[in-house]
Design a protein around this motif. Structure first.
Motif, PDB file in Angstrom:
ATOM      1  N   ALA A  32       0.831  -1.206   0.000  1.00 26.59           N
ATOM      2  CA  ALA A  32       0.000   0.000   0.000  1.00 26.59           C
ATOM      3  C   ALA A  32       0.866   1.257   0.000  1.00 26.59           C
ATOM      4  O   ALA A  32       0.583   2.223  -0.718  1.00 26.59           O
ATOM      5  N   LEU A  33       1.935   1.258   0.796  1.00 29.96           N
ATOM      6  CA  LEU A  33       2.840   2.409   0.807  1.00 29.96           C
ATOM      7  C   LEU A  33       3.515   2.587  -0.546  1.00 29.96           C
ATOM      8  O   LEU A  33       3.665   3.709  -1.034  1.00 29.96           O
ATOM      9  N   GLN A  34       3.916   1.486  -1.155  1.00 30.41           N
ATOM     10  CA  GLN A  34       4.548   1.570  -2.469  1.00 30.41           C
ATOM     11  C   GLN A  34       3.582   2.178  -3.485  1.00 30.41           C
ATOM     12  O   GLN A  34       3.955   3.065  -4.255  1.00 30.41           O
ATOM     13  N   THR A  35       2.338   1.748  -3.460  1.00 31.25           N
ATOM     14  CA  THR A  35       1.334   2.303  -4.363  1.00 31.25           C
ATOM     15  C   THR A  35       1.144   3.795  -4.107  1.00 31.25           C
ATOM     16  O   THR A  35       1.068   4.591  -5.047  1.00 31.25           O
ATOM     17  N   PHE A  36       1.096   4.190  -2.847  1.00 32.28           N
ATOM     18  CA  PHE A  36       0.963   5.602  -2.490  1.00 32.28           C
ATOM     19  C   PHE A  36       2.118   6.414  -3.068  1.00 32.28           C
ATOM     20  O   PHE A  36       1.898   7.456  -3.700  1.00 32.28           O
ATOM     21  N   TYR A  37       3.349   5.948  -2.864  1.00 34.45           N
ATOM     22  CA  TYR A  37       4.510   6.685  -3.377  1.00 34.45           C
ATOM     23  C   TYR A  37       4.511   6.743  -4.894  1.00 34.45           C
ATOM     24  O   TYR A  37       4.881   7.760  -5.477  1.00 34.45           O
ATOM     25  N   LEU A  39       1.868   6.718  -6.868  1.00 39.41           N
ATOM     26  CA  LEU A  39       0.845   7.677  -7.271  1.00 39.41           C
ATOM     27  C   LEU A  39       1.332   9.112  -7.070  1.00 39.41           C
ATOM     28  O   LEU A  39       1.126   9.972  -7.931  1.00 39.41           O
ATOM     29  N   CYS A  40       1.987   9.364  -5.938  1.00 41.14           N
ATOM     30  CA  CYS A  40       2.538  10.702  -5.685  1.00 41.14           C
ATOM     31  C   CYS A  40       3.585  11.055  -6.734  1.00 41.14           C
ATOM     32  O   CYS A  40       3.595  12.179  -7.251  1.00 41.14           O
ATOM     33  N   ARG A  41       4.440  10.110  -7.066  1.00 45.52           N
ATOM     34  CA  ARG A  41       5.468  10.331  -8.093  1.00 45.52           C
ATOM     35  C   ARG A  41       4.819  10.663  -9.428  1.00 45.52           C
ATOM     36  O   ARG A  41       5.210  11.630 -10.090  1.00 45.52           O
ATOM     37  N   ASP A  42       3.832   9.888  -9.805  1.00 47.04           N
ATOM     38  CA  ASP A  42       3.196  10.063 -11.111  1.00 47.04           C
ATOM     39  C   ASP A  42       2.407  11.366 -11.221  1.00 47.04           C
ATOM     40  O   ASP A  42       2.230  11.888 -12.316  1.00 47.04           O
ATOM     41  N   ARG A  43       1.951  11.881 -10.103  1.00 48.63           N
ATOM     42  CA  ARG A  43       1.155  13.117 -10.112  1.00 48.63           C
ATOM     43  C   ARG A  43       1.994  14.375  -9.909  1.00 48.63           C
ATOM     44  O   ARG A  43       1.484  15.479 -10.065  1.00 48.63           O
ATOM     45  N   SER A  44       3.250  14.201  -9.546  1.00 47.25           N
ATOM     46  CA  SER A  44       4.092  15.358  -9.251  1.00 47.25           C
ATOM     47  C   SER A  44       4.666  15.976 -10.525  1.00 47.25           C
ATOM     48  O   SER A  44       4.902  15.295 -11.517  1.00 47.25           O
ATOM     49  N   GLN A  45       4.894  17.272 -10.455  1.00 47.91           N
ATOM     50  CA  GLN A  45       5.547  18.003 -11.531  1.00 47.91           C
ATOM     51  C   GLN A  45       6.966  18.396 -11.134  1.00 47.91           C
ATOM     52  O   GLN A  45       7.724  18.898 -11.951  1.00 47.91           O
ATOM     53  N   ASP A  46       7.308  18.188  -9.865  1.00 50.61           N
ATOM     54  CA  ASP A  46       8.590  18.611  -9.305  1.00 50.61           C
ATOM     55  C   ASP A  46       9.601  17.471  -9.408  1.00 50.61           C
ATOM     56  O   ASP A  46       9.380  16.391  -8.874  1.00 50.61           O
ATOM     57  N   LYS A  47      10.720  17.722 -10.090  1.00 49.99           N
ATOM     58  CA  LYS A  47      11.734  16.674 -10.305  1.00 49.99           C
ATOM     59  C   LYS A  47      12.247  16.101  -8.993  1.00 49.99           C
ATOM     60  O   LYS A  47      12.427  14.889  -8.869  1.00 49.99           O
ATOM     61  N   GLU A  48      12.494  16.961  -8.008  1.00 50.53           N
ATOM     62  CA  GLU A  48      12.994  16.473  -6.717  1.00 50.53           C
ATOM     63  C   GLU A  48      11.983  15.548  -6.050  1.00 50.53           C
ATOM     64  O   GLU A  48      12.363  14.517  -5.486  1.00 50.53           O
ATOM     65  N   LEU A  49      10.710  15.920  -6.112  1.00 51.57           N
ATOM     66  CA  LEU A  49       9.682  15.064  -5.523  1.00 51.57           C
ATOM     67  C   LEU A  49       9.529  13.767  -6.306  1.00 51.57           C
ATOM     68  O   LEU A  49       9.346  12.698  -5.714  1.00 51.57           O
ATOM     69  N   ILE A  50       9.616  13.852  -7.611  1.00 54.92           N
ATOM     70  CA  ILE A  50       9.543  12.644  -8.442  1.00 54.92           C
ATOM     71  C   ILE A  50      10.656  11.682  -8.051  1.00 54.92           C
ATOM     72  O   ILE A  50      10.421  10.485  -7.861  1.00 54.92           O
ATOM     73  N   ASP A  51      11.863  12.207  -7.894  1.00 53.49           N
ATOM     74  CA  ASP A  51      12.998  11.370  -7.492  1.00 53.49           C
ATOM     75  C   ASP A  51      12.797  10.803  -6.089  1.00 53.49           C
ATOM     76  O   ASP A  51      13.047   9.617  -5.847  1.00 53.49           O
ATOM     77  N   LEU A  52      12.343  11.647  -5.168  1.00 49.48           N
ATOM     78  CA  LEU A  52      12.130  11.198  -3.792  1.00 49.48           C
ATOM     79  C   LEU A  52      11.083  10.094  -3.725  1.00 49.48           C
ATOM     80  O   LEU A  52      11.303   9.047  -3.105  1.00 49.48           O
ATOM     81  N   PHE A  53       9.933  10.317  -4.371  1.00 44.28           N
ATOM     82  CA  PHE A  53       8.884   9.300  -4.339  1.00 44.28           C
ATOM     83  C   PHE A  53       9.325   8.019  -5.043  1.00 44.28           C
ATOM     84  O   PHE A  53       8.949   6.918  -4.628  1.00 44.28           O
ATOM     85  N   GLY A  54      10.140   8.152  -6.087  1.00 44.06           N
ATOM     86  CA  GLY A  54      10.688   6.969  -6.743  1.00 44.06           C
ATOM     87  C   GLY A  54      11.568   6.164  -5.806  1.00 44.06           C
ATOM     88  O   GLY A  54      11.486   4.935  -5.741  1.00 44.06           O
ATOM     89  N   LYS A  55      12.420   6.862  -5.051  1.00 42.08           N
ATOM     90  CA  LYS A  55      13.298   6.185  -4.085  1.00 42.08           C
ATOM     91  C   LYS A  55      12.493   5.534  -2.968  1.00 42.08           C
ATOM     92  O   LYS A  55      12.777   4.401  -2.561  1.00 42.08           O
ATOM     93  N   LEU A  56      11.492   6.254  -2.466  1.00 44.22           N
ATOM     94  CA  LEU A  56      10.660   5.697  -1.399  1.00 44.22           C
ATOM     95  C   LEU A  56       9.892   4.469  -1.879  1.00 44.22           C
ATOM     96  O   LEU A  56       9.782   3.472  -1.149  1.00 44.22           O
ATOM     97  N   GLY A  57       9.390   4.510  -3.096  1.00 40.54           N
ATOM     98  CA  GLY A  57       8.714   3.348  -3.659  1.00 40.54           C
ATOM     99  C   GLY A  57       9.649   2.161  -3.795  1.00 40.54           C
ATOM    100  O   GLY A  57       9.274   1.013  -3.523  1.00 40.54           O
ATOM    101  N   HIS A  58      10.891   2.442  -4.189  1.00 41.22           N
ATOM    102  CA  HIS A  58      11.890   1.379  -4.317  1.00 41.22           C
ATOM    103  C   HIS A  58      12.198   0.765  -2.949  1.00 41.22           C
ATOM    104  O   HIS A  58      12.349  -0.461  -2.836  1.00 41.22           O
TER     105      HIS A  58
END
Length: 71
Positions: A32-37, A39-58
């Motif tokens: 569930a946490l991976q799915t949340f991260y 979704l946040c990554r896919d909806r973000s426009q901010d590169k730093e947030l995209i990278d962060l959510f990608g790392k958290l999902g990993h």
């Protein structure tokens, strides 16, 4: 560090679960946490947030693998 009440979601535990049941619950929570991260990554426009959510999902993927190995 994560914050919030330590009791969060403890109502999901009956206290008589087998090890296998606890591992299944833990796996589902990680999924569930991976799915949340993701979704946040896919909806973000901010590169730093995209990278962060990608790392958290990993990290959640690694957690799932560790739980599965113990199962």
């Amino acid at each position: 560090m994560a914050s919030g009440p330590q009791e969060l979601n403890l109502e999901m535990i009956r206290e008589d679960e087998s090890v296998e049941e606890i591992l299944k619950l833990a796996f589902g929570m990680e999924r569930a946490l991976q799915t949340f991260y993701e979704l946040c990554r896919d909806r973000s426009q901010d590169k730093e947030l995209i990278d962060l959510f990608g790392k958290l999902g990993h990290i959640e993927e690694l957690h799932k693998k560790a739980i599965f190995a113990r199962y």
